[in-house]
Motif scaffolding. Structure first.
Motif, PDB file in Angstrom:
ATOM      1  N   GLU A 193       0.838  -1.203   0.000  1.00  0.00           N
ATOM      2  CA  GLU A 193       0.000   0.000   0.000  1.00  0.00           C
ATOM      3  C   GLU A 193       0.868   1.246   0.000  1.00  0.00           C
ATOM      4  O   GLU A 193       0.576   2.227  -0.681  1.00  0.00           O
ATOM      5  CB  GLU A 193      -0.922  -0.007   1.225  1.00  0.00           C
ATOM      6  CG  GLU A 193      -2.024  -1.045   1.127  1.00  0.00           C
ATOM      7  CD  GLU A 193      -2.885  -1.064   2.377  1.00  0.00           C
ATOM      8  OE1 GLU A 193      -2.789  -0.106   3.178  1.00  0.00           O
ATOM      9  OE2 GLU A 193      -3.646  -2.029   2.537  1.00  0.00           O
ATOM     10  N   ARG A 194       1.949   1.260   0.769  1.00  0.00           N
ATOM     11  CA  ARG A 194       2.832   2.421   0.773  1.00  0.00           C
ATOM     12  C   ARG A 194       3.518   2.577  -0.588  1.00  0.00           C
ATOM     13  O   ARG A 194       3.733   3.693  -1.048  1.00  0.00           O
ATOM     14  CB  ARG A 194       3.887   2.271   1.872  1.00  0.00           C
ATOM     15  CG  ARG A 194       3.332   2.153   3.263  1.00  0.00           C
ATOM     16  CD  ARG A 194       2.757   3.449   3.805  1.00  0.00           C
ATOM     17  NE  ARG A 194       1.408   3.698   3.375  1.00  0.00           N
ATOM     18  CZ  ARG A 194       0.337   3.081   3.883  1.00  0.00           C
ATOM     19  NH1 ARG A 194       0.464   2.180   4.819  1.00  0.00           N
ATOM     20  NH2 ARG A 194      -0.870   3.378   3.468  1.00  0.00           N
ATOM     21  N   LEU A 195       3.849   1.459  -1.220  1.00  0.00           N
ATOM     22  CA  LEU A 195       4.437   1.558  -2.553  1.00  0.00           C
ATOM     23  C   LEU A 195       3.430   2.129  -3.544  1.00  0.00           C
ATOM     24  O   LEU A 195       3.779   2.902  -4.432  1.00  0.00           O
ATOM     25  CB  LEU A 195       4.921   0.175  -3.029  1.00  0.00           C
ATOM     26  CG  LEU A 195       6.175  -0.355  -2.348  1.00  0.00           C
ATOM     27  CD1 LEU A 195       6.534  -1.719  -2.911  1.00  0.00           C
ATOM     28  CD2 LEU A 195       7.334   0.599  -2.516  1.00  0.00           C
ATOM     29  N   ARG A 196       2.158   1.746  -3.379  1.00  0.00           N
ATOM     30  CA  ARG A 196       1.137   2.303  -4.264  1.00  0.00           C
ATOM     31  C   ARG A 196       0.974   3.806  -4.026  1.00  0.00           C
ATOM     32  O   ARG A 196       0.726   4.574  -4.955  1.00  0.00           O
ATOM     33  CB  ARG A 196      -0.185   1.557  -4.063  1.00  0.00           C
ATOM     34  CG  ARG A 196      -0.148   0.145  -4.618  1.00  0.00           C
ATOM     35  CD  ARG A 196      -1.542  -0.419  -4.770  1.00  0.00           C
ATOM     36  NE  ARG A 196      -2.128  -0.764  -3.490  1.00  0.00           N
ATOM     37  CZ  ARG A 196      -1.912  -1.916  -2.856  1.00  0.00           C
ATOM     38  NH1 ARG A 196      -1.080  -2.809  -3.360  1.00  0.00           N
ATOM     39  NH2 ARG A 196      -2.508  -2.173  -1.715  1.00  0.00           N
ATOM     40  N   ASP A 250      11.629  11.455  -1.466  1.00  0.00           N
ATOM     41  CA  ASP A 250      10.206  11.788  -1.369  1.00  0.00           C
ATOM     42  C   ASP A 250       9.387  10.573  -0.952  1.00  0.00           C
ATOM     43  O   ASP A 250       8.400  10.700  -0.223  1.00  0.00           O
ATOM     44  CB  ASP A 250       9.697  12.340  -2.701  1.00  0.00           C
ATOM     45  CG  ASP A 250      10.255  13.723  -2.994  1.00  0.00           C
ATOM     46  OD1 ASP A 250      10.357  14.523  -2.056  1.00  0.00           O
ATOM     47  OD2 ASP A 250      10.589  13.995  -4.154  1.00  0.00           O
ATOM     48  N   VAL A 251       9.790   9.403  -1.439  1.00  0.00           N
ATOM     49  CA  VAL A 251       9.124   8.184  -0.991  1.00  0.00           C
ATOM     50  C   VAL A 251       9.331   8.011   0.516  1.00  0.00           C
ATOM     51  O   VAL A 251       8.411   7.642   1.257  1.00  0.00           O
ATOM     52  CB  VAL A 251       9.667   6.954  -1.755  1.00  0.00           C
ATOM     53  CG1 VAL A 251       9.107   5.666  -1.162  1.00  0.00           C
ATOM     54  CG2 VAL A 251       9.316   7.043  -3.234  1.00  0.00           C
ATOM     55  N   ALA A 252      10.536   8.305   1.008  1.00  0.00           N
ATOM     56  CA  ALA A 252      10.825   8.198   2.438  1.00  0.00           C
ATOM     57  C   ALA A 252       9.897   9.089   3.251  1.00  0.00           C
ATOM     58  O   ALA A 252       9.456   8.714   4.353  1.00  0.00           O
ATOM     59  CB  ALA A 252      12.277   8.576   2.705  1.00  0.00           C
ATOM     60  N   ALA A 253       9.593  10.261   2.719  1.00  0.00           N
ATOM     61  CA  ALA A 253       8.731  11.199   3.445  1.00  0.00           C
ATOM     62  C   ALA A 253       7.345  10.624   3.676  1.00  0.00           C
ATOM     63  O   ALA A 253       6.665  10.991   4.642  1.00  0.00           O
ATOM     64  CB  ALA A 253       8.635  12.516   2.690  1.00  0.00           C
TER      65      ALA A 253
END
Length: 253
Positions: free
Chosen positions: A131-134, A215-218
């Motif tokens: 879900e976080r990857l999505r 940005d993904v880390a954020a």
């Protein structure tokens, strides 16, 4: 006579005078008394009864059902309020479940997942990492370099999505093991897990540069509810993954 006129009660409750007249005619809410001019006058007890009626109406009870409930001989106002509270909690839980199911399907449709509903449920129902990857995919889907994302993911088969989930789960375990071993988020082990995280995104979703990976880390910290869910994996999981990704990006320059 002290009390509320039908107009005052209508304004106070947000329902129409016509509705109050109807409740009076069927015996559901009869006014406490009449004024000298023979106008309806409602007492505080009548107002409390109307509140109970409106709560039950909001819970989709019919007027006949409400009349029967309120006529129960030993039921007090507190009993009705407890019942209504319980029913509202149950409805809220059902609504939350429905919202969760709809949001998952919306994410899947946005990605163009070519799976049946049963397959989607089997693969993604507990896939918090996915879900976080999505979320990351959605964040970048409109950028110039990622305009082909829906087409790319639409081509994936069930086996592809099973592989994606397996890779994601393995990467989660890397971070969990690093935390358990006391590895610092800025250390080599954690940064390698972060690099594997970036490679996973690049392999399956989009060409994830280190700048984009920041940005993904954020996303791990942007939503407190999501961060709390991640922290169920291991204490401080969300912050640890964020810090490892940033450290890995710094190392890459």
């Amino acid at each position: 006579m002290d009390g509320y006129t039908v107009g005052q009660l209508a304004a106070l409750s947000g329902i129409s005078v016509r509705t109050l007249h109807h409740y009076d005619s069927i015996g559901l809410l009869k006014p406490h008394g009449r004024s000298a001019a023979n106008h309806r006058v409602y007492s505080p007890d009548d107002v409390q009864r109307l509140r109970l009626i409106l709560f039950y109406r909001e819970l989709e009870f019919g007027l006949d059902e409400i009349a029967d409930i309120l006529a129960e001989p030993h039921a007090r106002v507190d009993d009705h309020l407890r019942r209504q509270h319980r029913l509202l909690r149950q409805r809220q839980a059902r609504t939350d479940e429905l919202l969760d199911a709809i949001e998952k399907e919306m994410r899947a449709r946005h990605m163009g997942v070519a799976l049946s509903p049963e397959e989607q449920l089997a693969i993604f129902s507990t896939d918090s990492f996915g879900e976080r990857l999505r979320e990351a995919e959605q964040r970048w889907a409109e950028s110039n370099q990622n305009q082909d994302l829906p087409r790319r993911t639409a081509a994936y088969t069930k086996d592809d999505w099973v592989a994606i989930k397996a890779d994601a789960d393995a990467n989660i375990q890397e971070f969990v093991d690093a935390i358990a071993a006391g590895e610092p988020a800025t250390g080599a082990v954690a940064m390698q897990a972060a690099e594997n995280h970036r490679a996973h995104i690049a392999r399956w979703f989009f060409d994830c540069t280190h700048r984009q990976h920041r940005d993904v880390a954020a996303l791990y910290l942007a939503d407190p509810a999501a961060a709390a869910h991640w922290n169920e994996m291991a204490p401080g999981f969300a912050q640890y993954v964020h810090d490892a990704i940033v450290a890995n990006a710094d190392r890459a320059g």
